[in-house]
Enzyme design. Structure first.
Site, mmCIF file in Angstrom:
data_model
loop_
_atom_site.group_PDB
_atom_site.id
_atom_site.type_symbol
_atom_site.label_atom_id
_atom_site.label_comp_id
_atom_site.label_asym_id
_atom_site.label_seq_id
_atom_site.Cartn_x
_atom_site.Cartn_y
_atom_site.Cartn_z
ATOM 1 N N LYS A 181 30.438 46.203 46.407
ATOM 2 C CA LYS A 181 31.856 46.226 47.190
ATOM 3 C C LYS A 181 32.522 47.658 47.228
ATOM 4 C CE LYS A 181 33.297 43.540 43.907
ATOM 5 N NZ LYS A 181 33.882 42.580 43.036
ATOM 6 N N THR A 214 46.721 45.036 45.040
ATOM 7 C CA THR A 214 45.535 44.740 45.045
ATOM 8 C C THR A 214 44.891 43.830 43.946
ATOM 9 O OG1 THR A 214 44.813 47.007 44.279
ATOM 10 C CG2 THR A 214 45.059 46.776 46.742
ATOM 11 N N GLY A 216 43.546 41.572 41.676
ATOM 12 C CA GLY A 216 42.759 40.279 41.619
ATOM 13 C C GLY A 216 41.934 39.994 42.809
ATOM 14 N N THR A 217 41.645 41.118 43.444
ATOM 15 C CA THR A 217 40.687 41.216 44.707
ATOM 16 C C THR A 217 39.708 40.938 44.284
ATOM 17 O OG1 THR A 217 40.508 43.657 44.437
ATOM 18 C CG2 THR A 217 42.155 42.997 45.974
ATOM 19 N N GLY A 218 39.038 41.523 43.353
ATOM 20 C CA GLY A 218 37.442 41.122 43.024
ATOM 21 C C GLY A 218 37.288 39.536 42.665
ATOM 22 N N CYS A 219 38.204 39.252 41.780
ATOM 23 C CA CYS A 219 38.302 37.951 41.602
ATOM 24 C C CYS A 219 38.252 36.918 42.666
ATOM 25 C CB CYS A 219 39.447 37.636 40.361
ATOM 26 S SG CYS A 219 39.437 38.451 39.128
#
Length: 280
Positions: A181, A214, A216-219
């Protein structure tokens, strides 16, 4: 006769930590499942006291408590896809890996939560080693951010070519596919992800969304991938759909609290019926 409202629904399980601020972890995962029309189940690994400014306390559950939650769901409801998020120590990681193997889970998304988007280390070296050795080889899709990818590959990422090389290197750890990512990168790499499944190397781009909110974007991305897998999408299609989902959620990010707010999961509802403006 079954009630008229009954219909089978795909089920996804998230194994992750609880975020009291509601922006990441279990809370973000369950929202993501719901807005992708998948029933969400959960196994909580730790309970955090946090808001948009800071994490002030972390209480880690026992491995036995984590596994009991997974087994409870498996024995009755079942699941079509599983994702892991925050696994705070080596003992929990090993227990989860053993449970994955015991239940022969084929549709596993591993979000290797080791380093925050800002570069802060979240777990120790023992936990990282256990993650690499015991859990990652069971992953259908592994989703490290830039810093996690650098740790897993022992290589630095400065260019797109670096991202490609790192994706190939990390694939050798045993996951069936890898998504590097680029959301935490700068310049041309921002919004650029790299996919590698052992044969196909693909660059996935999206226009960066100019928002500080941003959290919590990975979760959310890994949960959206798991939801799409539960809906029987092939892995790369699931990733592309999830990337579209997180991009839209970033366009509707929430300005709450005094720090970075979370992405806006309910954008499908806003698009269907716009909310009235907030008045002072």
């Amino acid at each position: 006769m079954l009630p008229l409202t009954y219909r089978p629904v795909p089920v996804a399980l998230t194994i992750a930590g609880s975020d009291s601020g509601g922006g990441a972890g279990i809370q973000a995962d369950l929202r993501t499942f719901a807005f992708n029309q998948v029933h969400g189940t959960s196994a909580i690994t730790c309970v955090t006291a946090q808001n948009t400014m800071a994490v002030t306390r972390v209480d880690v559950l026992s491995p036995e408590a984590v596994i009991a939650q997974i087994e409870a769901v498996a024995e009755d409801i079942g699941f079509d896809a599983v994702k892991t998020g925050m696994l705070p120590n080596a003992e929990i990681i090993l227990a989860v890996a053993q449970t994955v193997q015991k239940n022969n889970l084929q549709t596993l998304v591993v979000d290797p939560v080791m380093v925050s988007r800002a570069g802060a280390r979240l777990i120790d070296e023992d936990a990282i080693s256990t993650l690499k050795t015991h859990l990652i080889p069971h992953a259908l899709i592994l989703t490290p951010n830039r810093y996690e990818a650098e740790i897993l590959s022992d290589q630095s990422i400065e260019t797109l070519q670096d991202m490609k090389a790192v994706a190939i290197a990390i694939h050798q750890l045993g996951s069936q596919s890898v998504l590097i990512k680029g959301g935490g990168c700068t310049g041309d790499l921002q919004g650029t992800d790299v996919w590698f499944d052992g044969q196909q190397l693909e660059v996935l781009k999206a226009d960066p969304v100019p928002t500080p909110n941003t959290h919590g974007t990975g979760c959310t991305l890994s949960a959206a991938i798991a939801a799409q897998l539960a809906l029987s999408q092939p892995p790369l299609n699931a990733v592309k759909a999830a990337k579209d989902y997180i991009t839209q959620a970033l366009h509707h990010a929430l300005q709450i609290g005094q720090g970075p707010g979370p992405v806006g999961h309910w954008f499908p509802l806003i698009q269907a019926a716009p909310l009235p403006p907030v008045t002072e």
